[in-house]
Design an enzyme around this catalytic site. Structure first.
Site, short mmCIF file in Angstrom:
data_model
loop_
_atom_site.label_atom_id
_atom_site.label_comp_id
_atom_site.label_asym_id
_atom_site.label_seq_id
_atom_site.Cartn_x
_atom_site.Cartn_y
_atom_site.Cartn_z
CB SER A 196 40.80 38.86 39.48
OG SER A 196 41.29 39.97 40.20
CG ASP A 197 34.85 41.33 41.51
OD1 ASP A 197 35.22 42.48 41.82
OD2 ASP A 197 33.65 41.02 41.43
CE1 TYR A 198 38.79 47.14 45.69
CE2 TYR A 198 39.48 45.52 47.31
CZ TYR A 198 39.44 46.83 46.87
OH TYR A 198 40.05 47.82 47.61
#
Length: 752
Positions: free
Chosen positions: A277-279
């Site tokens: 995932s992204d942040y």
């Protein structure tokens, strides 16, 4: 105790490395508890550089208990070794994976990705990634969250600076080159290569209104033809990992989009690697309206997101979801297996401390050799947009006034997402010019702040950077600048954006040079002296007044560690500029989105000057851009012949060679980027008016003519139909060559 832990670890795996990867991972996973498997899916931050408000806590305790699979934003052999030693104290001693946002260089910073794209030089771009990998791995990093291959056609979006621009063909070439640079041959046998991560999957650059993290919505046929090719090319080049984007697709955020992450990525494209995932991308689906943390975490793991970055939704909810039947152990096993496989491929099971060499860190980072390359890369990224009366190159004996808020601002040379740079090492424009010809007499003044408004100036100074704001009034600075300018033969105005006016969460509704800087520029032009605008920017800007009134305009983007020296090289003619725009520059924001590969309407404008009623155009501005895609001038001039083909018909078995003669008719040797475009004249579905299909960068001496040849086969004419089948349609195609997307000559070709 630390030494004992390390010795015990090395006693365990020696016997298993004659086995193949699958058997090794199978044996390891049989020993793992469910909690330990979930722990491998947890990616935490070391805190050196973050892109959100969340920060990981109790990291050391979690590492020892097997609750962490990887750490990002932690660097340095000593720090990485210490964290890895903690992992060796966990029950199964599974090594950690260390990542970092190595976007356009590591300690040696290269131009922002949009600037590198302007070089149209795949060897140079691949080499920049290889140097970044060598430096980052010497500092303990084995995984980079790059390349970003999002197609962007809205310059209001700040992250266009991290992209390769608007074109799928150019973007695909660059994405593949970056992967090769980071990963080498993909074997990871050497400790100087690192795993790439293709991002942001997918369509992030098409966010509505150019606003970051915003909704994206488009048809599948447009995805396949215009937005997906760079991701596919980077994956085909062997990228080891993929990062999900923040935006939604078909109403489902990418992090939980099974069609995207499983059906398309894994089943259709055959991707075998790791997804992340992204942040806090998992947690942020709560705000999208997809449920609480347990619900969105379950949706993400089922969709095919393997690692959860920072949010710890997986760590804190997946065990409960398994008990409640909302997630299966098999789904967790599949994700865990891919994390372990990445670590195996990188050689971390064989040597957890593979990337922990103090000697390499001391000798391979920010060297004289890497700085020389950074200088070369920067100079090749610059795009000369105007050069009236051959104001450039400057003459060594000219008195030069160097004026503007970016003249001597070390913190803003590297641009956005240069998280590992040492800003004190950056060479400013003033320093570079003073390093130039010894006879040059140089005067300087600030002239203006980035913004007149202190709050706007503060907004343009994130990530610990400042704009170097001057406390004097606008009038005091302007008057000083004009007085300095009057002493010079030529004025170099260093204006534009600060480094953090582009990048993540740096969207703008107005993409002009800030008004107070324009007022300074107007005052400099009013002196009657020749004015060279050196433009700092991470995006296309609206430059209509500037184009009409300055004598020369050199777009240097944000050029990195050696920015000042590279600018001096070009301003004084040591390097002849050769960059070409990888993105269209609009006349004003009202034209956005504006890109060269647009489609005709049923009532297209004729192309003649002026407004046409009942045609697709504007009352108050032409349809055409200020600077088209592929545009860029040189200190010399080039003349193109009309293209010719070696046959009039192309078939599945017989490719066609397209040839164009290019002559250097000016006074300097120079490089030219020769571009080839096609158009399907009559199709089953509507097609763009032009599509880039090839390009070649050639060096041509003054007075010389070179023959440039391209080979087209049926695959170059293929596109996705409404049923998403890739095929080429029989009929007539226009083949166009030229120096940019607007200035081309055409020959017709038939596909039978």
């Amino acid at each position: 105790m630390k030494k004992l832990a390390v010795l015990l670890w090395f006693a365990v795996p020696v016997l298993v490395f004659g086995q193949d990867k699958d058997k090794f991972i199978n044996d390891l996973m049989r020993k793992m508890t469910l909690e330990e498997k979930i722990g491998q899916l947890n990616l935490v931050t070391g805190g050196e550089a973050t892109t959100g408000s969340a920060v990981s806590t109790d990291v050391e305790k979690k590492i020892r208990s097997g609750q962490v699979g990887g750490i990002f934003s932690l660097s340095g052999p000593a720090k990485v070794r210490r964290a890895q030693e903690l992992a060796m104290q966990s029950r199964l001693k599974i090594p950690l994976l260390f990542g970092m946002d190595v976007i356009h260089g590591y300690r040696t910073v290269f131009p922002v990705p949009l600037g590198l794209a302007a070089s149209w030089d795949m060897n140079l771009i691949e080499r920049s990634a290889a140097i970044a990998a060598e430096e980052a791995t010497a500092d303990g990093i084995a995984w980079t969250f790059s390349p970003m291959v999002d197609i962007c056609r809205d310059p209001r979006w700040g992250r266009i600076a991290e992209s390769s621009g608007e074109d799928p063909y150019l973007g695909a070439k660059i994405g593949a080159a970056m992967v090769r640079g980071y990963q080498g041959d993909g074997s990871f046998k050497e400790n100087s290569t690192m795993m790439a991560c293709v991002k942001h999957f997918a369509l992030y650059g098409a966010s509505e209104g150019g606003r970051d993290y915003n909704t994206t919505d488009m048809s599948r046929i447009r995805m396949y033809n215009e937005y997906l090719p760079p991701y596919k090319a980077a994956i085909d080049a062997g990228a080891g990992s993929v990062m999900a984007s923040f935006n939604e697709i078909d109403g489902i955020p990418a992090t939980a989009n099974r069609w995207l992450l499983t059906d398309l990525l894994r089943k259709e494209w055959g991707f075998k690697g790791l997804t992340v995932s992204d942040y806090t991308g998992v947690n942020e689906m709560i705000a999208h309206g997809l449920g609480d943390l347990q619900a969105v975490s379950a949706k993400a793991i089922r969709a095919g997101t393997d690692m959860d970055m920072v949010g710890e939704g997986y760590l804190n909810t997946l065990g409960k979801s398994v008990k409640e039947g909302k997630v299966t152990v098999a789904e967790i096993d599949a994700a865990c297996r891919r994390v372990l496989a990445a670590k195996y491929d990188l050689g971390l099971f064989k040597d957890p401390f593979k990337y922990c060499s103090e000697e390499r860190a001391a000798s391979r980072i920010y060297t004289e050799k890497t700085r020389a390359f950074a200088r070369e890369a920067a100079a090749k990224s610059f795009v000369l947009l105007k050069n009236k009366n051959r104001v450039l190159p400057l003459k060594p004996n000219q008195k030069v006034a160097v004026i503007g808020p970016l003249v001597n601002n070390k913190e803003n040379m590297g641009g956005t997402w240069a998280v590992s740079e040492d800003r004190n090492n950056s060479v400013t424009l003033l320093e570079g010019l003073r390093n130039g010809p010894a006879k040059a007499e140089i005067f300087t003044a600030r002239g203006a702040n980035i913004y007149s408004d202190p709050q706007m100036d503060a907004n343009a100074a994130l990530f610990g950077k400042t704009t170097g704001r001057d406390s004097r009034s606008d009038r005091e600075m302007l008057d000083e600048a004009v007085a300095v300018a009057r002493k010079a033969d030529v004025i170099v105005a260093a204006l534009g954006e600060s480094a953090e006016m582009t990048g993540e969460a740096s969207s703008r509704t107005q993409i002009n040079i800030p008004d107070n800087q324009v007022e300074l520029l107007k005052a400099l032009v009013a002196t009657g002296k020749p004015v060279v605008l050196v433009l700092f920017t991470g995006r296309p800007l609206t430059l209509t007044w500037e184009n009409d009134n300055v004598d020369a305009l050199l777009n240097i983007w944000f050029a990195g560690s050696e920015a000042g020296n590279a600018v001096a090289d070009v301003l004084y003619g040591k390097v002849n500029p050769s960059g070409k725009l990888p993105v269209t520059f609009p006349r004003n924001e009202g034209q956005i989105p504006l890109y060269y590969a647009m489609k005709n309407t049923g009532r297209p404008h004729s192309g003649n000057p002026g407004f046409e009623k009942f045609r697709s155009n504007y009352l108050d501005a032409p349809n055409t851009p200020l600077y088209p895609f592929g545009y860029g001038l040189s200190y010399t001039t080039f003349r193109y012949s009309a293209p010719v083909t070696d046959r009039a018909v192309i078939t599945a078995k017989e490719p066609v060679t397209v040839t164009v003669n290019v002559s250097n008719t000016g006074d300097y040797d120079g490089e030219e980027i020769v571009q080839l475009y096609i158009r399907d004249v009559e199709g089953s579905v509507t097609r763009p008016v032009k599509e880039l299909k090839d390009f070649k960068k050639v060096f041509i001496r003054k007075g010389e003519t070179v023959k440039v040849s391209f080979t087209l086969d049926v695959s170059d004419l293929s596109y996705y139909y409404s049923d998403l089948k890739l095929q080429a349609e029989k009929g007539i195609y226009e083949i166009m060559t030229g120096p940019d997307s607007a200035e081309t000559e055409m020959v017709k070709l038939e596909l039978r």
